[in-house]
Scaffold this motif. Structure first.
Motif, PDB file in Angstrom:
ATOM      1  N   SER A  43       0.830  -1.220   0.000  1.00 33.09           N
ATOM      2  CA  SER A  43       0.000   0.000   0.000  1.00 33.09           C
ATOM      3  C   SER A  43       0.857   1.258   0.000  1.00 33.09           C
ATOM      4  CB  SER A  43      -0.886   0.025   1.256  1.00 33.09           C
ATOM      5  OG  SER A  43      -2.070  -0.689   1.033  1.00 33.09           O
ATOM      6  N   ILE A  44       1.887   1.279   0.852  1.00 30.38           N
ATOM      7  CA  ILE A  44       2.706   2.496   0.967  1.00 30.38           C
ATOM      8  C   ILE A  44       3.454   2.773  -0.342  1.00 30.38           C
ATOM      9  CG2 ILE A  44       4.720   3.504   2.153  1.00 30.38           C
ATOM     10  CD1 ILE A  44       3.673   2.171   4.739  1.00 30.38           C
ATOM     11  N   ALA A  74       1.457   8.053   5.815  1.00 28.64           N
ATOM     12  CA  ALA A  74       2.077   7.766   4.503  1.00 28.64           C
ATOM     13  C   ALA A  74       1.112   8.086   3.360  1.00 28.64           C
ATOM     14  CB  ALA A  74       2.518   6.309   4.442  1.00 28.64           C
ATOM     15  N   GLY A  75      -0.114   8.443   3.690  1.00 23.62           N
ATOM     16  CA  GLY A  75      -1.062   8.890   2.665  1.00 23.62           C
ATOM     17  C   GLY A  75      -2.028   7.814   2.210  1.00 23.62           C
ATOM     18  N   SER A 252       7.633  -4.155  -2.413  1.00 22.25           N
ATOM     19  CA  SER A 252       7.791  -2.990  -3.300  1.00 22.25           C
ATOM     20  C   SER A 252       7.720  -3.441  -4.741  1.00 22.25           C
ATOM     21  CB  SER A 252       9.146  -2.317  -3.048  1.00 22.25           C
ATOM     22  OG  SER A 252       9.246  -1.974  -1.690  1.00 22.25           O
ATOM     23  N   MET A 253       8.260  -4.637  -5.001  1.00 22.97           N
ATOM     24  CA  MET A 253       8.219  -5.176  -6.364  1.00 22.97           C
ATOM     25  C   MET A 253       6.760  -5.401  -6.795  1.00 22.97           C
ATOM     26  SD  MET A 253      10.008  -8.620  -7.693  1.00 22.97           S
ATOM     27  CE  MET A 253      11.078  -8.022  -8.967  1.00 22.97           C
ATOM     28  N   VAL A 254       5.949  -5.950  -5.899  1.00 21.94           N
ATOM     29  CA  VAL A 254       4.530  -6.172  -6.215  1.00 21.94           C
ATOM     30  C   VAL A 254       3.855  -4.828  -6.499  1.00 21.94           C
ATOM     31  CG1 VAL A 254       2.308  -6.930  -5.249  1.00 21.94           C
ATOM     32  CG2 VAL A 254       4.369  -8.310  -4.874  1.00 21.94           C
ATOM     33  N   ALA A 255       4.160  -3.829  -5.650  1.00 22.34           N
ATOM     34  CA  ALA A 255       3.549  -2.504  -5.829  1.00 22.34           C
ATOM     35  C   ALA A 255       3.989  -1.885  -7.155  1.00 22.34           C
ATOM     36  CB  ALA A 255       3.932  -1.591  -4.664  1.00 22.34           C
ATOM     37  N   GLY A 256       5.286  -1.982  -7.457  1.00 20.86           N
ATOM     38  CA  GLY A 256       5.808  -1.415  -8.704  1.00 20.86           C
ATOM     39  C   GLY A 256       5.146  -2.085  -9.907  1.00 20.86           C
ATOM     40  N   ALA A 288      10.759   2.601  -1.038  1.00 20.99           N
ATOM     41  CA  ALA A 288      11.157   3.483  -2.134  1.00 20.99           C
ATOM     42  C   ALA A 288      10.171   4.620  -2.384  1.00 20.99           C
ATOM     43  CB  ALA A 288      11.286   2.660  -3.411  1.00 20.99           C
ATOM     44  N   THR A 289      10.719   5.768  -2.746  1.00 23.90           N
ATOM     45  CA  THR A 289       9.892   6.887  -3.204  1.00 23.90           C
ATOM     46  C   THR A 289       9.765   6.792  -4.729  1.00 23.90           C
ATOM     47  OG1 THR A 289      11.819   8.283  -3.567  1.00 23.90           O
ATOM     48  CG2 THR A 289      10.799   8.390  -1.372  1.00 23.90           C
TER      49      THR A 289
END
Ligand SMILES: Nc1ncnc2c1ncn2[C@@H]1O[C@H](COP(=O)(O)OP(=O)(O)OP(=O)(O)O)[C@@H](O)[C@H]1O
Ligand SMILES: O=P(O)(O)OC[C@@]1(O)O[C@H](CO)[C@@H](O)[C@@H]1O
Length: 300
Positions: A43-44, A74-75, A252-256, A288-289
């Motif tokens: 989510s983040i 984190a929004g 993060s890989m899943v989010a990307g 990561a941003t």
């Protein structure tokens, strides 16, 4: 809308000591605390990449309140279910001569808690994505992911599952859009050790025979492989950089991947974005941003 579910959210306590000596008083040279759990990390990073989503899951006690606060900060939109039994876990990530982790058990969840989650999931429909990621507390039945997919199948929801062993294997018959085992988890599913790219593609194919649509296999510093539902295989080395904290790299890989897919509808672009996001998180103290992901993407 993308919904993530984290059954057992946590605060990740990162602590770094130059050399860890068991049985002695060790003094840390760096520590940090941030909200974690695989779905929450997804989510983040999605939010960092500009993709709106809702984080669902169970929180308890003072640690649970901090998780809710920090994920909101984190929004991310959140809709956690508060439970009364115990407290959300604090997972210790010890960085020393080697990296070690102690992941807590978390609060005790019961049937009534699960019912409240099902109620929230019942609003999902066509076009939504549901990400189920991470372990489940041992007070819940081991087929809980499977039960969720069984209940929601046929509504046009795309499922993403990042889990291990039977938790993952048992959902395959519901045709998840994406699964993301790492290569160790992939091997574990078949009782073998896999390292070679062709072998990994072969076992990814076996997961497709069992029902998975797209299989993304992460290999930490060795990059990743994607086997798509049309049979294409894409491989990528990991971008070069200094690893600072790899906790959450897989999430993060899943989010990307999801962000890339939503933005372009192209699985190869999604894959590249997934690799960049995974490595960008590994190369930074926290997740990561957008700028960090795009910097790596441009250099790939
Ligand atoms: N040491 C590293 N160097 C460069 N990139 C890395 C490194 N570790 C992870 N990554 C990036 O992150 C992706 C996912 O990493 P990994 O395979 O460790 O996932 P994971 O096992 O699911 O991790 P976690 O459970 O910690 O989230 C890799 O495919 C790679 O792109
Ligand atoms: O105990 P689980 O649910 O398997 O994993 C939890 C966890 O290790 O996963 C995330 C990294 O992927 C961390 O934020 C968190 O501490």
């Amino acid at each position: 809308m993308i919904y993530t579910v984290t059954f057992n959210p946590c605060l990740d306590y990162i602590v770094r000591v130059p050399f860890f000596e068991p049985g002695a008083v060790n003094r840390s040279e760096f520590e940090d605390v941030f909200p974690g759990g695989k779905g929450i990390n997804v989510s983040i990073v999605l939010k960092n990449l500009g993709v709106d989503n809702v984080a669902l899951g169970f929180t308890a006690g003072f640690t649970g309140r901090e998780i809710e606060r920090a994920v909101g900060e984190a929004g991310c939109k959140t809709d956690f279910i508060r439970v009364e039994n115990g407290m959300s876990r604090i997972n210790v990530k010890l960085k020393a001569q080697v990296e070690s982790e102690i992941n807590g058990r978390g609060p005790r969840l019961g049937g009534e808690d699960l019912r409240k989650l099902y109620e929230k999931l019942d609003v999902l429909g066509k076009g939504d994505f549901l990400v189920l990621a991470g372990s489940i507390p041992d007070t819940l039945p081991g087929d809980v992911y499977e039960s969720i997919l069984r209940r929601l199948q046929g509504r046009g929801i795309r499922f993403v599952v990042d889990a291990t062993k039977d938790l993952l294997k048992n959902v395959l018959k519901y045709h998840p859009f994406l699964i993301k085992p790492n290569h160790h988890e992939l091997g574990e599913l078949f009782g073998v050790a896999v390292t070679d790219g062709d072998e990994i593609a072969g076992y990814a194919g076996k997961l497709q025979e069992l029902g998975a649509r797209n299989v993304l296999v992460s290999m930490a510093g060795d990059g990743a492989l994607l086997k798509t539902e049309d049979g294409s295989v894409y491989k990528s080395p990991a971008p070069k950089g200094k690893v600072i904290n790899s906790v959450g790299a897989g999430d993060s890989m899943v989010a990307g991947f999801l962000a890339g897919y939503l933005q372009t509808g192209n699985l190869q672009t999604a894959f590249r974005m997934g690799v960049a996001a995974g490595s960008a998180s590994a190369f930074s103290e926290r997740l990561a941003t957008k700028e960090e992901v795009h910097r790596l993407l441009a250099a790939m």
